[in-house]
Design an enzyme around this catalytic site. Sequence first.
Site, mmCIF file in Angstrom:
data_model
loop_
_atom_site.group_PDB
_atom_site.id
_atom_site.type_symbol
_atom_site.label_atom_id
_atom_site.label_comp_id
_atom_site.label_asym_id
_atom_site.label_seq_id
_atom_site.Cartn_x
_atom_site.Cartn_y
_atom_site.Cartn_z
ATOM 1 N N HIS A 188 -12.870 1.888 -9.262
ATOM 2 C CA HIS A 188 -12.289 0.553 -9.150
ATOM 3 C C HIS A 188 -12.277 0.058 -7.708
ATOM 4 C CE1 HIS A 188 -8.825 -2.363 -10.175
ATOM 5 N NE2 HIS A 188 -9.866 -2.739 -10.893
ATOM 6 N N LYS A 190 -13.183 -1.460 -3.965
ATOM 7 C CA LYS A 190 -13.910 -2.621 -3.456
ATOM 8 C C LYS A 190 -14.003 -2.495 -1.940
ATOM 9 C CE LYS A 190 -11.954 -4.400 -7.404
ATOM 10 N NZ LYS A 190 -10.936 -3.778 -8.237
ATOM 11 N N ASP A 195 -22.383 -2.774 9.910
ATOM 12 C CA ASP A 195 -22.670 -2.143 11.209
ATOM 13 C C ASP A 195 -21.583 -1.173 11.663
ATOM 14 O OD1 ASP A 195 -25.150 -3.260 11.485
ATOM 15 O OD2 ASP A 195 -24.558 -4.827 12.889
ATOM 16 N N HIS A 432 -4.612 -11.555 -9.489
ATOM 17 C CA HIS A 432 -5.392 -10.321 -9.390
ATOM 18 C C HIS A 432 -5.094 -9.555 -8.104
ATOM 19 C CE1 HIS A 432 -9.123 -7.776 -9.287
ATOM 20 N NE2 HIS A 432 -8.862 -7.735 -10.580
ATOM 21 N N LYS A 434 -3.417 -7.191 -5.383
ATOM 22 C CA LYS A 434 -2.597 -5.978 -5.399
ATOM 23 C C LYS A 434 -2.093 -5.761 -3.967
ATOM 24 C CE LYS A 434 -6.484 -5.201 -8.192
ATOM 25 N NZ LYS A 434 -6.060 -5.743 -9.423
ATOM 26 N N ASP A 439 9.989 -3.600 3.979
ATOM 27 C CA ASP A 439 10.873 -3.809 5.126
ATOM 28 C C ASP A 439 10.299 -4.804 6.132
ATOM 29 O OD1 ASP A 439 12.731 -2.111 4.059
ATOM 30 O OD2 ASP A 439 12.049 -0.353 5.180
#
Length: 537
Positions: A188, A190, A195, A432, A434, A439
């Site tokens: 999952h 991404k 470079d 979508h 996450k 704090d």
Amino acid sequence: MSSSRQVPARMLFQPFAVRMAWRAMVLLLCVLLGACGSLPPFKQMAPTLTLPVDASTPLAKVVAASTPPGEHSGFRLMPLGVYSLDARIELAARAQHTLDLQYYLIADDGAGRLLLRSLKEAALRGVRVRLLVDDLYTASTEQMLLALQDTPNVEVRLFNPFCCARGHLASRFIASAFDLPRLNHRMHNKLFIADGVMAVAGGRNIADEYFTLNIAQNFVDMDALVVGKVVAQLGNIFDDYWNSEEVYPIAQIVRPGRQVPVRDKAFDVSVGMAGPERRIPLPSTDTLGYGPIGEELDAGRMGLLWGEAHAIADPPAKLRFVRPDQAYDASVTKRLWARLMEAEHDIFLTTPYLVPGESGIASLEDVRRRNVKVTLLTNSLAANDEPLVHGGYVRYRVRLLKAGIDLYELSPARTARSERLGMFGKSVGRLHAKTAVVDRREMFIGSANLDPRSATENTELGIVVDSPQLAREMLRIINISKLESAYRLRLAEPGDRIEWLTIDNEKEVILHSEPESTWFQRVYNQTFAPLVPEDLL
């Protein structure tokens, strides 16, 4: 690309029973074939690693000019989808030595083709391109990926591939009926690295709906442009996956559908290699007031927010762990929960899929007993693209509210009206992103949901950053979604009945059932969600 086959006209007029018998025979045949379906013998691949950084490249020079003395890692949050896609294309166009990418999904649509074109153009300039794609959703793109592999300087690999019957997702699973425990685990992650000095990481896959380019549905999501020491950590994570036993060269799995010259020509036509480069329409500034990345790269210096950062990822071998507790112990999810439980003042969370489980809900109740303020933003039923997962969340909704947690659910209609996180038009807006802020100084951004799949089935990747300035910007985005695009939930007195609160024309409106949802959505969710075991959500 493989083309869809039309059903012969005579099949359409057969009696229903005959058609059903025919389908049953085909299904049985596929299952029997599935008993013999298996991956080819693992062929040892020559390991390749991240190349040493060349300080003379344009991207490296920009990073050096933008980094204050003594700083660890720099970040630019990208809540606006079109800005996030533009950043990837700009980095691909400016890279001179390497591009390393890993994605759960690269779609055969405008965004996917634009990225694939950018990768081929970079490879033709001499850039080494390594592309790692999870194999779940490659049925429509595998021939394009195989054609990209034909380009000099490009290597494409598949994570945890299906063995055969690869033309459709359903046929893949049927033909691998006896291998489902392995295939239930997906990558999952991404990640995009250019470079070895600049990266894009976060929640977005490569498809139109992640960049507000889809006319039917679009996601409220979050990525970050990343520079500094944490990029080397991300490079090591990529290398671990790239060289793992779970990964196969695409040519070892995918059979060519056409001769190489024909396939390569079809790829070039599909991605528009001969035409003018597609321009992504961009507003002059994004939600946070930043201009396009390309303008700052041209100027040779970028404005970034700095902090000490650490990249965390599940091991690629997570799918080989025998017991769920072993997988959880090695997971990004466990490390995220551990940090949340150390909070002293407040926690802010956004997650599209919220199924905390008994241990998670007990942990949240515990931090509330310590007077830590907790704010959660997730999808409403109307916004959720996984209604059964929403049913898993509903099991805990009353307990969350009784614990004193501030609970918000994204509204598709209010998201479309707000427009501060993208032009959604008439499309359905879905959450979508996450993210987490602890704090008001530590921020998490990544691919992990707070649900059982992220905990024990899928592999995930994330970055934890200690930076009050960055946390403040993340909270700005969360507050925009919370106040302008979501419903606030509360318990009605007396009892456990839930009310949804919103502001309409400066007046508070109270709703008493799942807002914006259809009768079918509600009935489906109430009927089937309770039947699904939580560990399957």
